[in-house]
Design a protein around this motif. Structure first.
Motif, PDB file in Angstrom:
ATOM      1  N   ILE A 136       0.841  -1.200   0.000  1.00 37.62           N
ATOM      2  CA  ILE A 136       0.000   0.000   0.000  1.00 37.62           C
ATOM      3  C   ILE A 136       0.877   1.251   0.000  1.00 37.62           C
ATOM      4  CG2 ILE A 136      -1.675   1.335   1.336  1.00 37.62           C
ATOM      5  CD1 ILE A 136      -2.900  -1.067  -0.069  1.00 37.62           C
ATOM      6  N   GLU A 137       1.962   1.220   0.757  1.00 34.09           N
ATOM      7  CA  GLU A 137       2.896   2.339   0.810  1.00 34.09           C
ATOM      8  C   GLU A 137       3.461   2.640  -0.579  1.00 34.09           C
ATOM      9  OE1 GLU A 137       6.108   3.403   4.189  1.00 34.09           O
ATOM     10  OE2 GLU A 137       6.500   1.531   3.109  1.00 34.09           O
ATOM     11  N   GLN A 138       3.845   1.603  -1.311  1.00 39.41           N
ATOM     12  CA  GLN A 138       4.383   1.770  -2.662  1.00 39.41           C
ATOM     13  C   GLN A 138       3.305   2.238  -3.635  1.00 39.41           C
ATOM     14  OE1 GLN A 138       5.840  -2.226  -3.023  1.00 39.41           O
ATOM     15  NE2 GLN A 138       7.940  -1.673  -2.434  1.00 39.41           N
ATOM     16  N   LEU A 139       2.096   1.743  -3.454  1.00 41.47           N
ATOM     17  CA  LEU A 139       0.983   2.142  -4.316  1.00 41.47           C
ATOM     18  C   LEU A 139       0.744   3.648  -4.231  1.00 41.47           C
ATOM     19  CD1 LEU A 139      -1.499   1.384  -6.112  1.00 41.47           C
ATOM     20  CD2 LEU A 139      -2.783   1.113  -3.970  1.00 41.47           C
ATOM     21  N   VAL A 140       0.753   4.187  -3.017  1.00 40.47           N
ATOM     22  CA  VAL A 140       0.548   5.628  -2.833  1.00 40.47           C
ATOM     23  C   VAL A 140       1.711   6.409  -3.450  1.00 40.47           C
ATOM     24  CG1 VAL A 140       0.334   7.486  -1.124  1.00 40.47           C
ATOM     25  CG2 VAL A 140      -0.872   5.316  -0.768  1.00 40.47           C
ATOM     26  N   ALA A 141       2.938   5.929  -3.219  1.00 42.13           N
ATOM     27  CA  ALA A 141       4.116   6.613  -3.765  1.00 42.13           C
ATOM     28  C   ALA A 141       4.099   6.598  -5.297  1.00 42.13           C
ATOM     29  CB  ALA A 141       5.388   5.951  -3.248  1.00 42.13           C
ATOM     30  N   ASN A 142       3.709   5.471  -5.884  1.00 35.47           N
ATOM     31  CA  ASN A 142       3.645   5.379  -7.348  1.00 35.47           C
ATOM     32  C   ASN A 142       2.602   6.323  -7.920  1.00 35.47           C
ATOM     33  OD1 ASN A 142       5.576   3.383  -7.208  1.00 35.47           O
ATOM     34  ND2 ASN A 142       4.153   1.680  -7.499  1.00 35.47           N
ATOM     35  N   THR A 143       1.457   6.399  -7.252  1.00 33.64           N
ATOM     36  CA  THR A 143       0.390   7.293  -7.712  1.00 33.64           C
ATOM     37  C   THR A 143       0.813   8.753  -7.585  1.00 33.64           C
ATOM     38  OG1 THR A 143      -1.280   5.672  -7.031  1.00 33.64           O
ATOM     39  CG2 THR A 143      -2.040   7.919  -7.445  1.00 33.64           C
ATOM     40  N   ALA A 144       1.485   9.085  -6.481  1.00 36.47           N
ATOM     41  CA  ALA A 144       1.974  10.454  -6.280  1.00 36.47           C
ATOM     42  C   ALA A 144       2.922  10.843  -7.418  1.00 36.47           C
ATOM     43  CB  ALA A 144       2.680  10.567  -4.938  1.00 36.47           C
ATOM     44  N   LYS A 145       3.774   9.921  -7.812  1.00 37.58           N
ATOM     45  CA  LYS A 145       4.719  10.187  -8.897  1.00 37.58           C
ATOM     46  C   LYS A 145       3.983  10.406 -10.216  1.00 37.58           C
ATOM     47  CE  LYS A 145       8.962   8.352 -10.965  1.00 37.58           C
ATOM     48  NZ  LYS A 145       9.937   7.225 -10.948  1.00 37.58           N
ATOM     49  N   GLU A 146       2.964   9.577 -10.477  1.00 40.83           N
ATOM     50  CA  GLU A 146       2.173   9.713 -11.704  1.00 40.83           C
ATOM     51  C   GLU A 146       1.442  11.056 -11.761  1.00 40.83           C
ATOM     52  OE1 GLU A 146      -0.459   6.416 -11.713  1.00 40.83           O
ATOM     53  OE2 GLU A 146       1.149   4.916 -11.897  1.00 40.83           O
ATOM     54  N   LEU A 147       0.989  11.522 -10.603  1.00 39.18           N
ATOM     55  CA  LEU A 147       0.214  12.769 -10.541  1.00 39.18           C
ATOM     56  C   LEU A 147       1.108  14.001 -10.369  1.00 39.18           C
ATOM     57  CD1 LEU A 147      -2.740  11.655  -8.229  1.00 39.18           C
ATOM     58  CD2 LEU A 147      -2.726  11.803 -10.723  1.00 39.18           C
TER      59      LEU A 147
END
Length: 313
Positions: free
Chosen positions: A264-275
């Motif tokens: 979940i931690e990586q999922l949020v970080a990946n989404t933050a990078k995409e946005l």
């Protein structure tokens, strides 16, 4: 030594799912202490009570509500109990649960929510009392929770929904930071579905109750001894099991159910990078499951089984 009554055995049986004689033995070994008896059964490998203890059934509904506030959002979740599922399917009961969740947006404690005024002018507690008189069943607004962010979203999710916003499990997930709100809301909803499925105990490792870790360590140590593990290896074995326990119950460390290759931690970080968001983070979550910790009386067949067993004392 405490008297081991049929009622005490029934209570332990309902919580642990273990046979009558083993429940009786556990209570005798722990002087009638229910919680200690559950740990004793787990150490013997006879019970998975820690995962079942909070899933005792009770009827009613969990309701959620949300609204925007400036660049952010606020959301609430409530649990409203009744005696039967029949009443929970009643539109009057469902509408009351939704109204209570809406009031929860402006009140950050259960006590304050009970005193909140509805559109009719009655307080929430007055409405509960009126429903009891009208329907003829005991009811209780049992729990309430609220999350808000100054920037970002608070996503909501209802599992087993019986109508929009009400069901048996309600989840709130707060994502704080900049980013496209539609994308953040979708991310929050996915995480909320994950929370509904996995029931994490804390957001981060540091938030996990030290008492819960110590209790788990004691149970695992006793279990390792029962299994005959070498004394000089037990501490190392238990350390590994504790690390796995933390991974299992801490939300940010859990593998995402829709893609176990990322946490979940990586999922949020990946989404933050995409946005293109430099400050996006998971700020909190709430999970209310209907009937957690509420005892429910078993039927006559179960009682007869206990009475028969206790007759052998």
């Amino acid at each position: 030594m405490a008297e081991i009554t049929a009622a005490l055995v029934m209570e332990l049986r309902a919580k642990s799912g273990v046979g009558m004689m083993d429940c009786k033995k556990a209570l005798q070994e722990t002087d009638g202490d229910i919680n200690a008896a559950i740990d004793w059964l787990r150490a013997k490998g006879l019970s998975k009570a820690a995962k079942k203890a909070d899933r005792v059934a009770a009827e009613g509904l969990v309701a959620v509500a949300a609204r925007p506030e400036g660049k952010g959002e606020v959301a609430s979740a409530i649990e409203f109990n009744a005696e039967t599922d029949f009443v929970a399917r009643n539109e009057l009961f469902q509408n009351a649960a939704k109204a209570f969740a809406l009031q929860g947006l402006d009140h950050d404690s259960l006590e304050a929510l009970h005193g909140a005024k509805l559109e009719s002018g009655a307080t929430v507690q007055d409405e509960v009392t009126q429903l009891i008189a009208t329907v003829g069943e005991n009811m209780q607004l049992r729990r309430a929770a609220r999350l808000s962010v100054s920037e970002g979203v608070v996503s909501t999710y209802v599992h087993n929904a019986v109508s929009p916003g009400v069901g048996r499990i309600g989840v709130l997930v707060a994502l704080e930071g900049e980013g496209d709100q539609a994308a953040l809301r979708e991310l929050g909803r996915k995480i909320a579905m994950h929370v509904a499925a996995t029931a994490p105990l804390s957001l981060n490792t540091d938030d996990l109750d030290p008492a819960a870790i110590e209790k788990e360590r004691e149970v695992l140590t006793e279990k390792a001894k029962e299994e005959g593990r070498p004394e000089n290896m037990i501490a190392k074995i238990v350390d590994g099991q504790i690390a796995k326990f933390q991974k299992d119950v801490v939300l940010t460390k859990q593998p995402f159910v829709m893609n176990p290759d990322v946490t979940i931690e990586q999922l949020v970080a990946n989404t933050a990078k995409e946005l293109g968001s430099s400050n996006l983070h998971l700020a909190g979550f709430v999970r209310l499951a209907l009937g957690e910790g509420v005892e429910k009386v078993e039927g006559p067949d179960f009682a007869s089984e206990v009475a028969s067993m206790m007759g052998g004392q």
